[in-house]
Design a protein around this motif. Structure first.
Motif, PDB file in Angstrom:
ATOM      1  N   GLN A   5       0.809  -1.219   0.000  1.00 33.63           N
ATOM      2  CA  GLN A   5       0.000   0.000   0.000  1.00 33.63           C
ATOM      3  C   GLN A   5       0.844   1.272   0.000  1.00 33.63           C
ATOM      4  O   GLN A   5       0.485   2.256  -0.646  1.00 33.63           O
ATOM      5  N   TYR A   6       1.956   1.262   0.731  1.00 31.26           N
ATOM      6  CA  TYR A   6       2.801   2.461   0.790  1.00 31.26           C
ATOM      7  C   TYR A   6       4.158   2.102   1.374  1.00 31.26           C
ATOM      8  O   TYR A   6       4.351   1.033   1.958  1.00 31.26           O
ATOM      9  N   GLU A   7       5.109   3.030   1.200  1.00 28.59           N
ATOM     10  CA  GLU A   7       6.430   2.912   1.808  1.00 28.59           C
ATOM     11  C   GLU A   7       6.450   3.702   3.113  1.00 28.59           C
ATOM     12  O   GLU A   7       5.592   4.532   3.363  1.00 28.59           O
ATOM     13  N   ASP A   8       7.476   3.436   3.933  1.00 29.40           N
ATOM     14  CA  ASP A   8       7.632   4.130   5.217  1.00 29.40           C
ATOM     15  C   ASP A   8       6.562   3.660   6.202  1.00 29.40           C
ATOM     16  O   ASP A   8       5.905   2.644   5.994  1.00 29.40           O
ATOM     17  N   HIS A   9       6.395   4.415   7.294  1.00 28.92           N
ATOM     18  CA  HIS A   9       5.469   4.047   8.355  1.00 28.92           C
ATOM     19  C   HIS A   9       4.472   5.165   8.605  1.00 28.92           C
ATOM     20  O   HIS A   9       4.707   6.329   8.271  1.00 28.92           O
ATOM     21  N   TYR A  10       3.385   4.787   9.250  1.00 28.71           N
ATOM     22  CA  TYR A  10       2.422   5.743   9.785  1.00 28.71           C
ATOM     23  C   TYR A  10       2.952   6.209  11.138  1.00 28.71           C
ATOM     24  O   TYR A  10       3.271   5.397  12.004  1.00 28.71           O
ATOM     25  N   HIS A  11       3.076   7.539  11.338  1.00 30.76           N
ATOM     26  CA  HIS A  11       3.676   8.068  12.561  1.00 30.76           C
ATOM     27  C   HIS A  11       2.692   8.864  13.423  1.00 30.76           C
ATOM     28  O   HIS A  11       3.100   9.445  14.430  1.00 30.76           O
ATOM     29  N   TYR A  12       1.434   8.893  13.057  1.00 30.45           N
ATOM     30  CA  TYR A  12       0.478   9.772  13.717  1.00 30.45           C
ATOM     31  C   TYR A  12      -0.309   9.025  14.787  1.00 30.45           C
ATOM     32  O   TYR A  12      -0.300   7.805  14.852  1.00 30.45           O
TER      33      TYR A  12
END
Length: 387
Positions: free
Chosen positions: A63-70
């Protein structure tokens, strides 16, 4: 050439609002139809993960790269957007945040001329922020809204904006430093607690209490990972210190030193009633939360530039101030754009974090002015009223 730009058309809000709508449209078209947006994908799928009970903070390479940080609240707050089809939500995303910043500036206790200057000065910086499809224009607007509410003696709504900012990006909590300058402090703290509980529990509309508690545990772990960031991969005072003073100075020492300097202005109790002092405090907050953030990047500087504008309108505007303002426009606003020579950008401004340098110097200038001189209050075009 300058006389050409003095024509009334260039100070017409219709032109300025149209330009901000145009750059939002450009950003939307580019992200929807050309480049896509990994950042928005991170935001968009957060609601799905929250509803399904999956960790918001795991990796989802399909779905996406990196992480969710919120915070988990973020997914619930923007659920009306995330519930739309992906392309529709992404298209509206840029208009939502650009309009929030434009409206916040419009509501500020500034003259028409000052607002016009702010819109022109920040136009390119807004485009830089929007092309990343992040929340940075909203983060820049939230302290302005909180300031407007506190000036109008509305701590209930000021607390809402500050808590909402924290739930989006935690360093927005710095805006809470404003409340010390105003009466009704106990009431403000009570309202902050109230909104903290309400917004923290908002995700219960989409998940169970046990799952929500688990999501918060994952969030705190993710924050610890995020804070352990490569010291060379940021655009802030951290990189400047590591490059030009010593790479061994810790992030905690830099942030701690910044907080101590930030808080020194509270000794100027007699100046709390001066509008200019409060406006400079707002400038300090907006710049501080970017330059002392160890993971700041170019797109976050719409917040710092907003602080620079607040400083400029209430500083003595000496030759030094003018040099600082011009350097901010060249190095901070223009350096990421095609208006700036690519060679200088690649060889100097990016490697040496020169985009951050003017904002760092202006922040120290703000502190100096707050301690030594408070300019006379500027005329207000219209009284501050409810939002």
């Amino acid at each position: 050439m300058l006389s050409f730009f003095k024509k009334p058309v260039f100070s017409d809000y219709r032109l300025l609002f149209g330009l901000y709508g145009l750059i939002a449209l450009i950003a939307s078209i580019k992200t929807v139809f050309v480049f896509g947006s990994n950042n928005y994908s991170i935001f968009y799928y957060s609601l799905q993960h929250l509803i399904e009970g999956n960790s918001l903070y795991n990796e989802y390479p399909a779905q996406y790269e990196d992480h969710y940080h919120y915070a988990p609240t973020f997914a619930a707050m923007f659920s009306p957007i995330f519930a739309l089809p992906y392309s529709v939500g992404l298209f509206l995303w840029h208009f939502l945040f650009a309009s929030a910043w434009v409206y916040a500036v419009y509501r500020m206790p500034l003259t028409h001329r000052q607002k016009v200057f702010a819109y022109w000065f920040a136009l390119q910086e807004m485009l830089t922020a929007l092309t990343n499809s992040q929340t940075n224009p909203l983060i820049a607007a939230i302290p302005l809204f909180a300031f407007i509410c506190l000036e109008a003696r509305q701590p209930f709504w000021a607390a809402l904006f500050i808590v909402a900012g924290f739930e989006i990006k935690i360093y927005s909590i710095v805006a809470g430093a404003l409340f010390i300058l105003y009466p009704q402090k106990i009431r403000f703290l009570a309202y902050t607690l109230f909104w903290g509980i309400v917004l923290s529990l908002l995700p219960l509309l989409f998940t169970s209490p046990a799952k929500l508690l688990w999501q918060y545990e994952m969030w705190f772990r993710q924050l610890l990972i995020k804070s352990d960031h490569d010291k060379w991969a940021n655009t802030s005072i951290h990189k400047l210190i590591h490059l030009f003073i010593s790479p061994d100075i810790t992030t905690a020492a830099i942030v701690g030193g910044g907080i101590l300097l930030f808080c020194t202005v509270y000794i100027q109790v007699r100046k709390f009633n001066e509008e200019s002092f409060r406006m400079l405090m707002l400038a300090s907050i907006l710049i501080f939360q970017v330059i002392f953030n160890p993971v700041s990047e170019s797109a976050t500087y719409i917040t710092a530039v907003t602080g620079v504008l607040c400083w400029w309108f209430y500083c003595p505007q000496t030759p030094l101030d003018r040099v600082l303002l011009i350097s901010c426009f060249i190095l901070t606003v223009l350096s990421p754009s095609d208006f700036f020579p690519a060679y200088l950008r690649d060889q100097f401004t990016r490697p040496y974090a020169l985009k951050a340098l003017p904002c760092v110097l202006i922040w120290f200038r703000v502190l100096y002015i707050m301690h030594t001189y408070t300019p006379a209050a500027k005329p207000i075009q219209q009284p501050v009223s409810t939002l």
